[in-house]
Design a protein around this motif. Structure first.
Motif, PDB file in Angstrom:
ATOM      1  N   THR A 123       0.814  -1.209   0.000  1.00 42.32           N
ATOM      2  CA  THR A 123       0.000   0.000   0.000  1.00 42.32           C
ATOM      3  C   THR A 123       0.850   1.263   0.000  1.00 42.32           C
ATOM      4  OG1 THR A 123      -0.106  -0.058   2.419  1.00 42.32           O
ATOM      5  CG2 THR A 123      -1.873  -1.168   1.213  1.00 42.32           C
ATOM      6  N   LEU A 124       2.137   1.150   0.295  1.00 46.85           N
ATOM      7  CA  LEU A 124       3.009   2.309   0.313  1.00 46.85           C
ATOM      8  C   LEU A 124       3.623   2.594  -1.048  1.00 46.85           C
ATOM      9  CD1 LEU A 124       4.868   1.670   3.697  1.00 46.85           C
ATOM     10  CD2 LEU A 124       2.876   3.118   3.277  1.00 46.85           C
ATOM     11  N   ILE A 125       3.425   1.720  -1.995  1.00 48.40           N
ATOM     12  CA  ILE A 125       3.960   1.904  -3.340  1.00 48.40           C
ATOM     13  C   ILE A 125       2.879   2.521  -4.223  1.00 48.40           C
ATOM     14  CG2 ILE A 125       5.022   0.772  -5.324  1.00 48.40           C
ATOM     15  CD1 ILE A 125       6.714   0.559  -2.840  1.00 48.40           C
ATOM     16  N   ASP A 126       3.273   3.511  -4.994  1.00 46.61           N
ATOM     17  CA  ASP A 126       2.318   4.191  -5.862  1.00 46.61           C
ATOM     18  C   ASP A 126       2.174   3.418  -7.177  1.00 46.61           C
ATOM     19  OD1 ASP A 126       0.625   5.908  -7.094  1.00 46.61           O
ATOM     20  OD2 ASP A 126       1.996   7.614  -7.133  1.00 46.61           O
ATOM     21  N   PHE A 127       1.391   2.333  -7.123  1.00 49.77           N
ATOM     22  CA  PHE A 127       1.197   1.512  -8.315  1.00 49.77           C
ATOM     23  C   PHE A 127       0.272   2.186  -9.329  1.00 49.77           C
ATOM     24  CE2 PHE A 127       2.162  -1.855  -5.119  1.00 49.77           C
ATOM     25  CZ  PHE A 127       3.267  -2.398  -5.745  1.00 49.77           C
ATOM     26  N   ASP A 128      -0.763   2.837  -8.846  1.00 53.05           N
ATOM     27  CA  ASP A 128      -1.818   3.316  -9.739  1.00 53.05           C
ATOM     28  C   ASP A 128      -1.360   4.410 -10.691  1.00 53.05           C
ATOM     29  OD1 ASP A 128      -3.566   1.541  -8.605  1.00 53.05           O
ATOM     30  OD2 ASP A 128      -4.327   2.979  -7.133  1.00 53.05           O
ATOM     31  N   SER A 129      -0.442   5.257 -10.250  1.00 48.59           N
ATOM     32  CA  SER A 129      -0.006   6.358 -11.110  1.00 48.59           C
ATOM     33  C   SER A 129       1.436   6.191 -11.583  1.00 48.59           C
ATOM     34  CB  SER A 129      -0.158   7.693 -10.373  1.00 48.59           C
ATOM     35  OG  SER A 129       0.602   7.702  -9.179  1.00 48.59           O
ATOM     36  N   ALA A 130       1.936   4.972 -11.547  1.00 48.77           N
ATOM     37  CA  ALA A 130       3.318   4.720 -11.977  1.00 48.77           C
ATOM     38  C   ALA A 130       3.507   5.148 -13.429  1.00 48.77           C
ATOM     39  CB  ALA A 130       3.660   3.246 -11.828  1.00 48.77           C
ATOM     40  N   PRO A 131       4.477   6.034 -13.702  1.00 46.12           N
ATOM     41  CA  PRO A 131       4.695   6.471 -15.082  1.00 46.12           C
ATOM     42  C   PRO A 131       5.277   5.363 -15.948  1.00 46.12           C
ATOM     43  CG  PRO A 131       6.353   7.406 -13.624  1.00 46.12           C
ATOM     44  CD  PRO A 131       5.363   6.723 -12.751  1.00 46.12           C
ATOM     45  N   THR A 163      -2.737   0.521 -21.162  1.00 39.13           N
ATOM     46  CA  THR A 163      -3.546  -0.583 -20.650  1.00 39.13           C
ATOM     47  C   THR A 163      -2.730  -1.856 -20.532  1.00 39.13           C
ATOM     48  OG1 THR A 163      -5.575   0.356 -21.594  1.00 39.13           O
ATOM     49  CG2 THR A 163      -5.587  -1.995 -21.084  1.00 39.13           C
ATOM     50  N   ARG A 164      -1.910  -2.134 -21.539  1.00 39.50           N
ATOM     51  CA  ARG A 164      -1.073  -3.344 -21.514  1.00 39.50           C
ATOM     52  C   ARG A 164      -0.126  -3.333 -20.309  1.00 39.50           C
ATOM     53  NH1 ARG A 164       3.936  -3.900 -23.686  1.00 39.50           N
ATOM     54  NH2 ARG A 164       3.656  -2.015 -24.963  1.00 39.50           N
ATOM     55  N   TRP A 165       0.531  -2.204 -20.060  1.00 41.91           N
ATOM     56  CA  TRP A 165       1.471  -2.138 -18.947  1.00 41.91           C
ATOM     57  C   TRP A 165       0.751  -2.218 -17.601  1.00 41.91           C
ATOM     58  CZ3 TRP A 165       6.247  -3.297 -18.267  1.00 41.91           C
ATOM     59  CH2 TRP A 165       7.124  -3.277 -19.354  1.00 41.91           C
ATOM     60  N   ARG A 166      -0.418  -1.638 -17.499  1.00 43.75           N
ATOM     61  CA  ARG A 166      -1.177  -1.764 -16.246  1.00 43.75           C
ATOM     62  C   ARG A 166      -1.556  -3.226 -15.997  1.00 43.75           C
ATOM     63  NH1 ARG A 166       0.546   2.676 -13.990  1.00 43.75           N
ATOM     64  NH2 ARG A 166      -0.064   4.577 -15.080  1.00 43.75           N
ATOM     65  N   ARG A 167      -1.870  -3.959 -17.059  1.00 42.73           N
ATOM     66  CA  ARG A 167      -2.199  -5.381 -16.907  1.00 42.73           C
ATOM     67  C   ARG A 167      -0.964  -6.173 -16.504  1.00 42.73           C
ATOM     68  NH1 ARG A 167      -5.916  -6.053 -22.404  1.00 42.73           N
ATOM     69  NH2 ARG A 167      -7.864  -5.225 -21.506  1.00 42.73           N
ATOM     70  N   ILE A 168       0.183  -5.851 -17.093  1.00 37.91           N
ATOM     71  CA  ILE A 168       1.431  -6.538 -16.741  1.00 37.91           C
ATOM     72  C   ILE A 168       1.752  -6.312 -15.260  1.00 37.91           C
ATOM     73  CG2 ILE A 168       3.945  -6.540 -17.100  1.00 37.91           C
ATOM     74  CD1 ILE A 168       3.355  -5.908 -20.063  1.00 37.91           C
ATOM     75  N   LEU A 169       1.624  -5.071 -14.810  1.00 35.54           N
ATOM     76  CA  LEU A 169       1.886  -4.775 -13.408  1.00 35.54           C
ATOM     77  C   LEU A 169       0.905  -5.510 -12.500  1.00 35.54           C
ATOM     78  CD1 LEU A 169       3.387  -3.199 -11.227  1.00 35.54           C
ATOM     79  CD2 LEU A 169       1.853  -1.257 -11.666  1.00 35.54           C
ATOM     80  N   GLY A 170      -0.361  -5.554 -12.907  1.00 38.32           N
ATOM     81  CA  GLY A 170      -1.350  -6.281 -12.116  1.00 38.32           C
ATOM     82  C   GLY A 170      -1.027  -7.759 -12.029  1.00 38.32           C
ATOM     83  N   ALA A 171      -0.603  -8.357 -13.120  1.00 31.27           N
ATOM     84  CA  ALA A 171      -0.226  -9.768 -13.117  1.00 31.27           C
ATOM     85  C   ALA A 171       0.958 -10.025 -12.202  1.00 31.27           C
ATOM     86  CB  ALA A 171       0.079 -10.233 -14.534  1.00 31.27           C
ATOM     87  N   ALA A 172       1.912  -9.097 -12.216  1.00 26.60           N
ATOM     88  CA  ALA A 172       3.090  -9.236 -11.342  1.00 26.60           C
ATOM     89  C   ALA A 172       2.690  -9.152  -9.870  1.00 26.60           C
ATOM     90  CB  ALA A 172       4.115  -8.157 -11.698  1.00 26.60           C
ATOM     91  N   ARG A 173       1.810  -8.235  -9.538  1.00 32.57           N
ATOM     92  CA  ARG A 173       1.367  -8.097  -8.147  1.00 32.57           C
ATOM     93  C   ARG A 173       0.609  -9.347  -7.696  1.00 32.57           C
ATOM     94  NH1 ARG A 173      -1.684  -2.584  -7.176  1.00 32.57           N
ATOM     95  NH2 ARG A 173      -1.340  -3.233  -5.005  1.00 32.57           N
ATOM     96  N   ASN A 174      -0.217  -9.895  -8.562  1.00 31.37           N
ATOM     97  CA  ASN A 174      -0.979 -11.099  -8.215  1.00 31.37           C
ATOM     98  C   ASN A 174      -0.072 -12.316  -8.049  1.00 31.37           C
ATOM     99  OD1 ASN A 174      -3.435  -9.727  -8.271  1.00 31.37           O
ATOM    100  ND2 ASN A 174      -3.802 -10.194 -10.435  1.00 31.37           N
ATOM    101  N   ALA A 175       1.073 -12.310  -8.750  1.00 27.70           N
ATOM    102  CA  ALA A 175       1.975 -13.459  -8.710  1.00 27.70           C
ATOM    103  C   ALA A 175       2.927 -13.429  -7.517  1.00 27.70           C
ATOM    104  CB  ALA A 175       2.786 -13.523 -10.009  1.00 27.70           C
ATOM    105  N   GLN A 176       3.003 -12.296  -6.846  1.00 30.17           N
ATOM    106  CA  GLN A 176       3.928 -12.190  -5.712  1.00 30.17           C
ATOM    107  C   GLN A 176       3.477 -13.031  -4.517  1.00 30.17           C
ATOM    108  OE1 GLN A 176       4.548  -7.896  -5.093  1.00 30.17           O
ATOM    109  NE2 GLN A 176       6.714  -8.310  -5.503  1.00 30.17           N
TER     110      GLN A 176
END
Length: 327
Positions: A3-11, A314-327
């Motif tokens: 929750t301390l990482i700014d995932f949503d607005s990551a450039p 959209t593609r990069w947001r999905r990649i990041l989401g997949a990475a977070r789910n896999a942790q």
């Protein structure tokens, strides 16, 4: 810590490759202690994505290991370019060691030889040359090519990943005089547990272990691989920006022994950076400094290299989401 990482607005950034085709894309993640880079290859599976994400947030959550040295010797990376360009890259680098890409295409040996001759001329007799085949040869091709390339270079320090598998590396190692370095072969997660996949010991297949920080899951996990692999280690880059390269330097700075120049001289292979020029990690006199954390991105450069295409975002947001789910 998530929750301390700014995932949503990551450039999201995209920077063209200087001497190649395409561009380097990735995301920058800001946490409470600083910034990390998340730029996994496009074909990454969930395990690989999770490792890259762990490496990206390591610095801003638990921090990097304490260094035992303040600077790291650097090898300049020479891509599969013509001899004139290869000479320019090495001569302008200030580095005493060159890491030369070979086996980029089938039948490239003549071009590889010409590139190595140019690199040797640029370095002079006292410089050190190594080659990276990226798993591009079979065993027989590797054996014959290594002999020809070593002759052209006036001697090779080592050959990185001549073939794809450990069995093939071991077969090549038995038949050549040049040291063999394993890179991609180390990325099996069983190595961090001290297990040799496929039943063959890494020490039978290679003389040197090449550690890449992000693909191994960060500096701490890479140090664990270094502890259990039983080989001297060198650190390499994955073509990151200076924010990602800082993690590789942290790893190199924390290794108990560092007998070889590290393949972290890759910043100049990109047509730009995300940090200010004064903080950009291009080698000076063949060295780079070890810092406690990477520089913050420059806002103007973030805008310059921003990915704004909706499909790409959209593609990069999905990649990041997949990475977070896999942790």
């Amino acid at each position: 810590m998530r929750t301390l990482i700014d995932f949503d607005s990551a450039p999201i950034f995209a920077i063209s490759v200087s001497d190649g085709v395409g561009q380097r894309e990735g995301m920058l993640l800001e946490g409470p202690q600083g910034w990390g880079e998340f730029s996994p290859p496009a074909d990454s599976d969930e395990t690989t994505l999770a490792r890259w994400l762990t490496a990206a947030i390591e610095v801003s959550t638990v921090g990097w290991p304490d260094p035992v040295r303040g600077r790291v010797p650097i090898a300049v990376r020479v891509p599969a370019v013509d001899p004139v360009r290869a000479h320019q890259i090495v001569a302008g680098s200030g580095c005493a060691t060159a890491e030369v890409v070979v086996a980029a295409n089938p039948g490239s040996l003549a071009d590889d030889i010409a590139r190595l001759e140019a690199v040797r001329d640029a370095l002079g007799a006292g410089g050190t040359v190594r080659v990276d085949a990226d798993g591009g040869w079979d065993v027989e091709t590797a054996v014959s090519s290594i002999a020809a390339l070593s002759s052209a270079a006036g001697g090779l320090e080592y050959v990185e990943q001549p073939c794809r598998t450990l069995d093939e590396l071991a077969a090549v190692r038995r038949r050549v005089q040049v040291m063999i370095a394993a890179d991609q072969s180390l990325r099996d997660p069983r190595y961090s547990a001290g297990i040799s996949p496929g039943g063959i010991a890494l020490t039978d297949a290679a003389d040197i272990a090449v550690l890449a920080c992000a693909p191994l899951g960060g500096a701490r996990r890479a140090l664990r691989v270094a502890e259990v692999c039983g080989l001297p280690c060198v650190v390499s880059s994955s073509m990151e920006t200076s924010i990602g390269l800082a993690a590789g330097l942290a790893l190199a700075g924390a290794l108990p022994a560092l007998p070889y120049a590290c393949g972290l001289g890759t910043r100049t292979l990109l047509d730009g950076d995300v940090v200010a020029a004064s903080r950009s990690l291009a080698p000076i006199d063949g060295y780079l400094p070890v810092a406690p954390m990477p520089a913050a991105p420059d806002p103007d450069l973030l805008r310059r290299f921003a990915v704004i295409d909706a499909d790409s975002v959209t593609r990069w947001r999905r990649i990041l989401g997949a990475a977070r789910n896999a942790q």
